[in-house]
Structures are given as structure tokens and as C-alpha cells.
Design a protein around this motif. Structure first.
Motif, PDB file in Angstrom:
ATOM      1  N   SER A  98       0.794  -1.217   0.000  1.00  0.00           N
ATOM      2  CA  SER A  98       0.000   0.000   0.000  1.00  0.00           C
ATOM      3  C   SER A  98       0.832   1.276   0.000  1.00  0.00           C
ATOM      4  O   SER A  98       2.025   1.261   0.256  1.00  0.00           O
ATOM      5  N   TYR A  99       0.137   2.349  -0.306  1.00  0.00           N
ATOM      6  CA  TYR A  99       0.703   3.689  -0.269  1.00  0.00           C
ATOM      7  C   TYR A  99      -0.171   4.570   0.609  1.00  0.00           C
ATOM      8  O   TYR A  99      -1.327   4.246   0.865  1.00  0.00           O
ATOM      9  N   CYS A 101      -1.733   8.600   0.669  1.00  0.00           N
ATOM     10  CA  CYS A 101      -2.093   9.623  -0.310  1.00  0.00           C
ATOM     11  C   CYS A 101      -0.832  10.393  -0.720  1.00  0.00           C
ATOM     12  O   CYS A 101       0.046  10.632   0.111  1.00  0.00           O
ATOM     13  N   TRP A 257      -4.580   2.188  -1.216  1.00  0.00           N
ATOM     14  CA  TRP A 257      -4.413   3.281  -0.256  1.00  0.00           C
ATOM     15  C   TRP A 257      -4.648   2.775   1.156  1.00  0.00           C
ATOM     16  O   TRP A 257      -5.692   2.189   1.446  1.00  0.00           O
ATOM     17  N   PRO A 291      -8.321  10.599  -2.732  1.00  0.00           N
ATOM     18  CA  PRO A 291      -8.753   9.214  -2.514  1.00  0.00           C
ATOM     19  C   PRO A 291     -10.236   9.108  -2.177  1.00  0.00           C
ATOM     20  O   PRO A 291     -10.945   8.282  -2.765  1.00  0.00           O
TER      21      PRO A 291
ATOM     22  N   GLY B  77      -0.887   2.894  -7.721  1.00  0.00           N
ATOM     23  CA  GLY B  77      -0.600   3.908  -6.727  1.00  0.00           C
ATOM     24  C   GLY B  77       0.590   4.745  -7.107  1.00  0.00           C
ATOM     25  O   GLY B  77       1.280   4.439  -8.058  1.00  0.00           O
ATOM     26  N   PRO B  78       0.787   5.826  -6.381  1.00  0.00           N
ATOM     27  CA  PRO B  78       0.003   6.240  -5.226  1.00  0.00           C
ATOM     28  C   PRO B  78      -1.204   7.104  -5.569  1.00  0.00           C
ATOM     29  O   PRO B  78      -1.974   7.423  -4.683  1.00  0.00           O
TER      30      PRO B  78
END
Ligand code: SF4
Ligand code: SF4
Lengths: 358, 395
Positions: A98-99, A101, A257, A291, B77-78
Motif C-alpha cells: 500500500s501507499y 495519499c 491506499w 482518494p 498507486g500512489p
């Protein structure tokens, strides 16, 4: 502060702006930094002046939480000209898939160029590249600490952070818990618990939900209407184990996210097994949030399918008290009416806890 | 099975060849237009970034023209882009287009061809799985993308010198048609000459001294003229040289890790943003510094309203780089509400500002004064750029 200065060595004074990830990581940061022998200075709770300051510094297309961050930084620096460092972490990725924002990825970059800010204390969390213990070692280096001390501090901080989370899962509210952390008090539920005949799940980023200035004391307003509030932090860990697949019928996508993943995992539970545990869902989002603009669309479409009452509130610096109140009141009213029509008793037991298998 | 894809300016030529080389049937959506935007806006989440809305509109248009399989690039992403395909597919289904599929084309692994496997499944055609075919598809795609990039380079220069307004635009459109029809390796190999010849046929006034402007920003907005209000053309017709290295080819080569220009830009931007945070943020910063050092007269940054990485780029340029490099910059953030009116006025004001600045620069630089009161620009640009520049300079 449990630690005192050792001998003649001066303790560094580090400022932490009370905004953005403060609402998510403060207990961890506090323990980590204090173990590294640092004096922490926290900026005050958000107020009108801070927001105004932030709004003049950040321009129109920024989301309000980032504008508040600007305001908090400026306030902190103004009140404490003697800060040695400003703690502006760079959160890139906390679990490998994941990242965060993009605005978190570049947070130190936009802050360090503001006028008169002290040196930034770097803390980059990026498990795609290196483990968090490495981040802690790098942090320690800037404070003149060796590797062992830093890793030790990290372990202690993580342990404390786990305790904090357990407390929240036992029903503690984030704001109450943060107060305890700040005053170095043990985790204990308040004697007075809010009781109501409805229970809502309140979704959103922690900095939108728990900054009671910018959301116009949203939670309190719900309490006053006889609504008990659950937030993501109160939900049991096992709900967050399996990743959410967006659009499973078609071009499968794994949500990347971090925050939004938690939001969608929570909602997944209440759309299925947990359907009877809540009476409605409110999603607080900030204007210009990237997001959430997509996630709220997905949630709204799911909600329609299941028929759970859903309210989405977009806030910005111009949100007015009256408008907000009307929307909450009419939503609560609508949910009550609906329940009455269906002749439903409160379905859930007052204790906020779900065990595996419920 | 009929395949389509969203618009991104002239790049339909390259996308199309990718599928026709695999012997698939393709329908190209109509150029993005008012109707497409209207539909895109109506069915998209209110606050999503503009390219989402525009491409959704393109998809609906393509579906009405018979497409049933839509191909959309994605990343993981991101930024929001990774979500486009999935959310759009869901919206299209809810709109009643039940049998539509969006096939995600993961730009991170163009050479792994997962999407071809999916296409094979969808179409039920085993013959797609022949290795030599993909090689051909990729080669054609890359060659056409490169040639489109060359056309863009030439267009940016020539328009500032054309005597008859619109000549350059006409030549570009003709070239796109020709490139679309060029489907042998020999034709593609010779196409550069075609480009040079066609541009050379434009009646130009060589003695002009146009201002030089660098253009960068979010890729869809920067490449799709309908959504950026035809920014490149407007600038050109005001008599400004437009320099833009951002193109589909530029991006794809970057994804193959072979884009040295981008690596250079990253290096320039590193002290300000040390990593890719999505969109074009780092490269925009790099471009700004690069163009400032190359003596440009101005810089234009265009992006979709509230675009996260570009907003960061804008913040850093405004608060830091602008003060260090003092290259005039104007920002355009586009969405469905952007109108021609304010846009024109702002562009004209920017033009005046750049011109006044160049005047001052000339007056305060003896070297420029001695050059017949003309600014001397440092050597700039790649190989093809220089060939084109020679066409203009040659007596
Ligand atoms: S997640 Fe949304 S609200 Fe949070 S920083 Fe990013 S854009 Fe702003
Ligand atoms: S880079 Fe900008 S336009 Fe692209 S997905 Fe992100 S916010 Fe949207």
C-alpha cells in the motif's frame, strides 16, 4: 516525561503539529521520541486563527487537512522560536502493498520551504524499501543516538502503540485516549459512557473525524441526538486482515491506499455479517480529497444495494454550524422513522465489541 | 469483439496500431467533445479528477459506436489513476452497459502481456497468443508513438512562424492520417522524412523572434487538446514557441527505464521532492529548473483541478523554485467549468509579461544588444529538435 536529562547533555526540543497523522500515530511518535531523549512540544488544538493562517498559506485546491497542517506548523513555530527540530514524517508505505495519499509522500518537502521553519527531523516510513526499524535508526542518528538505542526505542514505542490500539478496540474513543497519552496517564475508559438508541459507524480519515474544530464537534452532535458512534479504530483487528478487492467481477484491483483500505474493510463487514450491528453510516470527507472522491462513490453504490442508510458530508473551511446541524438531525430522524416503521427494536447490545465469528 | 480506448490527443494513432497489429478489430472514439464531457461529468463522482470524467465520456461514445471491450492503462498507486478502470467499469455497468469489459493495461509491465491473455480469453481467439505478433505490435506502437512525439516537437516550433494561421494544424492533421495508414516497417522508417517534408512546405516567416515557453503538467490534460482548451495551438498562434517533452512516447520509454531525459529531470528535482509521488510532480519540477537554466521566457503548468501530485508541484514552485529561478510561470487547472473567456485573457496577460521581461533582459545584456537587440538562447533540445530548428533557421 519519565526520562530526565542525562548529565550536561541538552535535550533536543522537537515540535509536533497537531494535524494529519497526529491523530493516527501520536502515541507511537511520543514514545519513540521520548525514548530517544527528546522534549516534545505539541501545537494547540485547531482554532479559527490556525485555520485562517493555513488557508492563506495553502492555496484553494488543497484539501482542508493539509491547510490545517500548514496553520499548525506556523503556529508551532511562532509560539516556540527555540525549537531544535520540527517533526514532519514522510509516510510512504506502511504495509508492502500500500501507499499513503500522495500528499503524505511529499509532506516534508512542502513544509521545509516555508519561511522560518526549523530543521526537519526526518522520519521516513517506507516498507517497500526498508523496515521501520531502519527508519528509527535514521531518526536516532539525527538526534545523536546509536543504533541499539534507536531500535530499543522503536520496540518500546511499538509495544505502547499496540496497547493503545487494544484500548481503542475495547471501546475507548480516540480523543479520550490521546488525552491520556498526552498526560502520561494509564489507559482507562471514562466512567460516563454515552448511551443512545441508535448506533452509527462514522467513517473517514482520523484527522477529519477527531479534529473537533474543523468538523464542528461532529461526534458530540451525534451523541446529543442519542446516537452512539463507532469509528474504525474501535473495530476488531481481524476485520482488517483480508484485502479488499475493488470491482471483483471485472478488472480486479487491489485497493492500494492505506486509509481507504481500512475504510473499505470496515464497510465490508457492515455490508455483510455485521449488517445488524449498526443503524447507519456517515462518511466525513474533506473537499478536494483525492482518494475519498473515489472511495465514497464505491461505498455509496454498495450501500444502495444493501439498503443501509448512508450520509456523506463534505466539509471545508466554510462549512457552517447550522447547515451541518440540519443535515445530522434530518438523517437521524430519517433513520429513527425507518426503524419505527419496520417495528425494529435496537438490534445490538450496548457493548461495543465484535468477536471473530459474530 | 470490438476494442476501444480513451482519447489522449493524437495518440489514438499509436493505441490503434497496438491492437490492429494483433489483428483485432478497433473502433476509435470520436475526438473528445462537449457531449462526451457532459456524459462523463453526469455519471462520475463529483469530486474526481477531470481525466476520469473525460475518459468515461469517451468510453460511452465508443460503446455507442459498437465497442464492447475497452482498454485502459492503470498503475498501482500512489495516485487516483489506478482506480480509474475499476470504478469506471462499475459505473458503466450501473448505467446499463452490462456486457462491457474494461481490460486494465498495467503500464508497469508492458512486456509481460497479461492484458493480451485477458483479451485472448475475452475474444476466445487462441491465435492472439503468437509471440511474433506481440513483438510486431510493440514495435509498431513504439515507432508510431515516437513519430507522434516528433510531430509534436515540430508543431511546437513551426506554428510560431507560420504566415497563414492554421497551416501547421492542417499539416499535423494530415500527418496523423498518413501515420495511421503507414503499416509497414519501410513506411515507418521513412516517416521522419515525411514529417520534415510536410512541415517544410508550410509558408513561414523566418525572421520572427518568438518567445520560448516550456509546457508540462499532468499527462492527460497536457496531451488532450479538447480538455486543455487547445492550449498549444493558442500559444503557437500568438507567436510563441512551445517546448514540451511530455508525450506518450516519453512516458512509455520512462516505464521501460530508458528515459534519460526524465532521469536528468529527477536529478534536478531531487533536492525539492526526492521521489515519484504520482502524476508528473517530480518531472514538472525538473522541467521548470531545466527550462529556467536554458534561458526560456516562461513556463506553463497545466493540470486537472485538485490533482494531488500537481498541486504539490505547484506549491513547491510557488514557494521555492520561482523565487530561486525567477522564470515566469502560469498555472492552469482545468475542469468541466473551464471556459474560454478568462483563459484567453490570462494567456494574453502572461504573454505581455514575458515580452516585457525579455525586453528588459535584452537591454541589460550587452551581448544581446550587440546581437541586433535579440536574445540569444542557449543550445537546447534533442536530435530531431535540432533538425527541425535548422529547417526554420536555414536561409
Ligand atoms: S487523503 Fe485526502 S484529505 Fe488526506 S491528505 Fe490526502 S487528499 Fe488530503
Ligand atoms: S495525477 Fe492527478 S489526474 Fe492523475 S489520477 Fe492523480 S489526481 Fe487524478
Amino acid at each position: 516525561m519519565e526520562l530526565s536529562t542525562t548529565g550536561d547533555k541538552k535535550r533536543y526540543k522537537v515540535g509536533i503539529p497537531r494535524a494529519l497523522h497526529y491523530y493516527r500515530y501520536y502515541p507511537f511518535w511520543k514514545k519513540l521520541l521520548e525514548e530517544l531523549d527528546v522534549e516534545i512540544v505539541l501545537s494547540p488544538p485547531t482554532n479559527k486563527k490556525i485555520v485562517e493562517e493555513g488557508v492563506t498559506h495553502g492555496f484553494g485546491e488543497l484539501c482542508i487537512p493539509v491547510k490545517i497542517y500548514y496553520g499548525q506548523v506556523l503556529k508551532l513555530v511562532e509560539n516556540n522560536p527555540d525549537l531544535d527540530f520540527l517533526f514532519v514524517p514522510r509516510y510512504v508505505s506502511e504495509v508492502p502493498e500500500s501507499y499513503f495519499c500522495p500528499k503524505f509522500l511529499s509532506l516534508p518537502d512542502v513544509i521545509k520551504i516555508l519561511p522560518e521553519v526549523p530543521k526537519i527531523l526526518n522520519f521516513e516510513v517506507n516498507v517497500k524499501e526498508f523496515p521501520i526499524s531502519t527508519s528509527a535508526i535514521e531518526l536516532g542518528k539525527q538526534l545523536g543516538k546509536g543504533q541499539t538505542a534507536s531500535v530499543d526505542a522503536y520496540k518500546k514505542a511499538q509495544k505502547y502503540f499496540d496497547e493503545y490500539h487494544n484500548f481503542l478496540r475495547d471501546g475507548g474513543s480516540v480523543n479520550h485516549a490521546l488525552r491520556l497519552v498526552h498526560r502520561n496517564l494509564p489507559f482507562k475508559l471514562p466512567k460516563k459512557q454515552t448511551k443512545g438508541d441508535l448506533r452509527f459507524l462514522l467513517l473517514g480519515h482520523a484527522y477529519n473525524i477527531f479534529d473537533s474544530f474543523i468538523n464542528l464537534d461532529f461526534i458530540k452532535k451525534l451523541h446529543e441526538q442519542g446516537v452512539e458512534v463507532l469509528t474504525i479504530e474501535n473495530l476488531p483487528e481481524y476485520l482488517f486482515k483480508k484485502p479488499v478487492i475493488v470491482n471483483p467481477r471485472g478488472g480486479i484491483l487491489r485497493n492500494y491506499w492505506r486509509h481507504e483500505e481500512e475504510i473499505m474493510q470496515a464497510i465490508r463487514f457492515f455490508l455483510t455479517k455485521g449488517k445488524n450491528e449498526i443503524d447507519g453510516v456517515i462518511f466525513l470527507i474533506s473537499f478536494a480529497c483525492g482518494p475519498d472522491s473515489l472511495i465514497s462513490e464505491l461505498i455509496m453504490r454498495d450501500m444502495k444495494v444493501v439498503g443501509l442508510p448512508f450520509l456523506e458530508i463534505t466539509m471545508d473551511e466554510h462549512s457552517g454550524e447550522a447547515g451541518m446541524m440540519t443535515r445530522i438531525e434530518s438523517f437521524v430522524e430519517m433513520v429513527r422513522r425507518k426503524r419505527k416503521k419496520l417495528g425494529l427494536e435496537p438490534r445490538w447490545k450496548s457493548k461495543i465489541k465484535f468477536y471473530e465469528g459474530t | 469483439m470490438l476494442i476501444s480506448f480513451p482519447n489522449m490527443g493524437p495518440n489514438w494513432v499509436a493505441f490503434k496500431t497496438l491492437f490492429t497489429a494483433l489483428d483485432l478489430d478497433v473502433v476509435v472514439p470520436d475526438p473528445t467533445n462537449r457531449e462526451a464531457i457532459k456524459i462523463g461529468v453526469k455519471y462520475s463522482p463529483e469530486f474526481v479528477c477531470f481525466p476520469f470524467k473525460a475518459t468515461l465520456g469517451d468510453f460511452v461514445n465508443a460503446i455507442e459506436k459498437g465497442a464492447d471491450t475497452l482498454v485502459m492503462a492503470i498503475d498501482c498507486g500512489p495516485c487516483r489513476f489506478g482506480f480509474y478502470a475499476s470504478v469506471q467499469e462499475r459505473i458503466l455497468r450501473d448505467m446499463g452497459y452490462k456486457n462491457i469489459r474494461i481490460i486494465p493495461l498495467d503500464q508497469a509491465d508492458l512486456l509481460e502481456f497479461h492484458w493480451v491473455k485477458t483479451l485472448q480469453e475475452v475474444s476466445g481467439r487462441k491465435d492472439l497468443f503468437i509471440y511474433s505478433k506481440y513483438i510486431k505490435a510493440v514495435i509498431y506502437f513504439l515507432k508510431k508513438a515516437k513519430l507522434l512525439n516528433d510531430i509534436q516537437t515540430a508543431e511546437g516550433l513551426f506554428r510560431a512562424y507560420e504566415r497563414n494561421l492554421g497551416d501547421t494544424t492542417r499539416v499535423v492533421n494530415e500527418l496523423l492520417e498518413k501515420l495511421d495508414k503507414a503499416n509497414t516497417l519501410v513506411e515507418l522508417r521513412n516517416f521522419k522524412k515525411v514529417i520534415k517534408n510536410d512541415f517544410n512546405s508550410i509558408d513561414i516567416e523566418k525572421s520572427r523572434t518568438p518567445l520560448r515557453v516550456g509546457l508540462s503538467g499532468e499527462i492527460h490534460i497536457s496531451l488532450e487538446p479538447y480538455v486543455n482548451l487547445d492550449l498549444r495551438r493558442k500559444l503557437g498562434e500568438m507567436g510563441v514557441e512551445v517546448h514540451q517533452s511530455l508525450s506518450l512516447y516519453d512516458w512509455v520509454v520512462h516505464k521501460f527505464h530508458l528515459n534519460y531525459h526524465r532521469k536528468w529531470l529527477e536529478h534536478l528535482a531531487k533536492p525539492y521532492v526526492p521521489m515519484d509521488i504520482g502524476g508528473e510532480c517530480v518531472w514538472v519540477l525538473g522541467e521548470y529548473i531545466d527550462k529556467a537554466k536554458a534561458g526560456f521566457d516562461g513556463f506553463i503548468h497545466s493540470y486537472p483541478f485538485t490533482c494531488m501530485p500537481e498541486v504539490t508541484a505547484r506549491t513547491i514552485i510557488t514557494n521555492k523554485l520561482k523565487k530561486m529561478y525567477d522564470l515566469p510561470i502560469i498555472y492552469f487547472s482545468f475542469d468541466e467549468q473551464s471556459g474560454q473567456e478568462g483563459f484567453r485573457t490570462r494567456l494574453e496577460a502572461f504573454y505581455d509579461l514575458m515580452e516585457a521581461r525579455r525586453e528588459r533582459e535584452i537591454k541589460s545584456t550587452p551581448e544581446f544588444m550587440a546581437n541586433g537587440q535579440k536574445k540569444i538562447y542557449p543550445q537546447y533540445g534533442g536530435e530531431f529538435y535540432n533538425e527541425i530548428a535548422q529547417l526554420i533557421q536555414a536561409e
